[in-house]
Design an enzyme around this catalytic site. Structure first.
Site, PDB file in Angstrom:
ATOM      1  CB  CYS A 121      -2.791   0.165  49.913  1.00  0.00           C
ATOM      2  SG  CYS A 121      -3.809  -1.326  50.045  1.00  0.00           S
ATOM      3  CD  GLN A 122      -5.724  -1.112  54.599  1.00  0.00           C
ATOM      4  OE1 GLN A 122      -4.646  -0.507  54.508  1.00  0.00           O
ATOM      5  NE2 GLN A 122      -5.854  -2.239  55.271  1.00  0.00           N
TER       6      GLN A 122
END
Length: 423
Positions: A121-122
């Site tokens: 998700c970064q």
């Protein structure tokens, strides 16, 4: 009559927040539950601060991640609590797993009912660079050069490899998770939804993704995640196929769990429906110094660096926590601040309790991990290392995790409607 166990294949598993939620059979603070909406979920006991949730019919048969610290935390807990072999968890990129499977290795399990995955998700996070699908990190997390065009093997497109696993294993349903920021990043959400829907071999019906706010499910944290749920078309009953294809899905077929809590903004809101407060779940924990629980004894000693820096706030005991992040040391929120630093937990300060940051156990409680889930693990065997899982590593895996109780809501809803959905 006992229903058969449903097999779960978990991708991007981290330390196992989603897996634990699907398994069930773990303890949460009684304040996390709504005594009305969560009725029938408790196995026992009911006379203590911690209550045991009922076991679900889901069983994790495969998990993976590229983070060795996540592997350490996962295998330590799941072996102790469920008797799982350490080989259940593979420390390997999903890209390499799929490639090895296609090369003829017997690596992915057969007859899987559910695939779950919190793909990285970064690149979609509001607090990150928001590279989205154009990430410049590869599937192992290494930075690639500017001369390399982002591809299907870079981190922002790893959901495509989750799609490959779905095509190989053909589960009845899959659940994918990511940060809320994804829905505001151009047309990324629509692209991902369409890509999942185009999964071959009968195809999958991907219902409209929803953003689930943790506090609406009894988790005292300002954490929001977008959830994608897809169903194998050929496995659905005719009634379910029709209902799930509707723009407004009938409540009895809604695959997303119903919120159990609401903010107390109206006088007529029953007290049991108001949000769970941090004071509800942290008040029974003693001060960390001298306790035997290593995950509570250890906490970041980073000094206060000023309000202009991230992670320098004080949690509000009368409200919910900011998102528990994967950063560590100087980015962990304060349990309490001195008055001259803006501290407002007056009663605790007046009682002489020191300024300090949240301990790992407090972060884990906010995330709804049970107290027997260890995030600080001393080194075993003959080694010069002090830790198998250090405090700083423990903070990271806690912050990267799906709150287990949120995953439990998703799993319970699917389990209760399983026979309604599938032939």
């Amino acid at each position: 009559m006992n229903q058969p166990t449903k097999k779960v294949l978990s991708l991007f598993s981290g330390c196992g927040g989603m897996d634990l939620g699907f398994e069930g059979g773990f303890s949460v603070h009684k304040a996390n539950l709504n005594p009305i909406a969560n009725f029938g979920w408790i196995e026992g006991p009911t006379d203590s601060e911690q209550v045991l949730l009922k076991k679900n019919r889901f069983e994790t048969v495969f998990a993976n991640d590229i983070n060795p610290d996540a592997q350490t935390a996962w295998t330590h807990f799941f072996k102790k609590s469920f008797g799982y072999s350490p080989t259940t968890f593979r420390l390997e990129s999903v890209v390499d797993i799929v490639k090895r499977h296609k090369a003829g290795e017997n690596i992915l399990p057969k007859n899987v009912d559910v695939v779950t995955g919190g793909f990285p998700c970064q690149d979609f996070s509001l607090s990150g660079k928001r590279n989205g699908l154009n990430s410049h990190k590869d599937h192992t997390g290494k930075i690639i050069g500017d001369e390399d065009i982002p591809s299907i093997e870079t981190r922002g497109q790893l959901y495509c490899w989750m799609k490959e696993v779905i095509e190989i294993c053909q589960p009845k349903v899959f659940v994918a998770e990511n940060v809320k920021g994804l829905v505001n990043l151009g047309d990324v959400k629509d692209i991902i939804q369409k890509d999942f829907s185009a999964t071959s071999n009968d195809g999958y019906l991907v219902v409209s993704p929803q953003v689930l706010a943790a506090w609406k499910f009894g988790i005292p944290q300002n954490r929001e995640r977008v959830i994608f749920i897809g169903f194998k078309r050929s496995a659905l009953t005719p009634e379910a196929l029709e209902a799930l294809s509707m723009e407004d899905i009938p409540k009895e077929f809604d695959p997303y769990p119903k919120a159990t809590h609401t903010k107390p903004v109206k006088k007529d809101v029953p007290e049991e429906l108001s949000e769970t407060k941090l004071s509800d779940i942290l008040s029974d924990l003693p001060e960390p110094d001298g306790v035997t629980d290593l995950s509570h004894r250890h906490y970041s000693k980073a000094k206060f660096m000023g309000k202009h820096c991230q992670g320098q706030g004080e949690i509000s005991l009368n409200g919910i926590s900011p998102t528990i992040r994967a950063e560590h040391h100087g980015n962990i929120e304060f349990r309490r601040l001195n008055a001259h630093n803006g501290g407002k937990n007056i009663k605790e300060l007046q009682a002489g309790k020191p300024q300090r940051r949240l301990s790992l156990r407090e972060c884990a409680r906010i995330q709804t991990f049970p107290d027997d889930f260890e995030f600080v693990i001393p080194a075993t065997g003959k080694t010069r290392k002090r830790w198998d899982l250090s405090p700083s590593q423990g903070y990271k895996v806690i912050g990267n995790a799906v709150p287990p109780f949120l995953a439990y809501h998703i799993a319970r809803n699917l389990e209760e409607k399983w026979n309604l959905f599938f032939k």
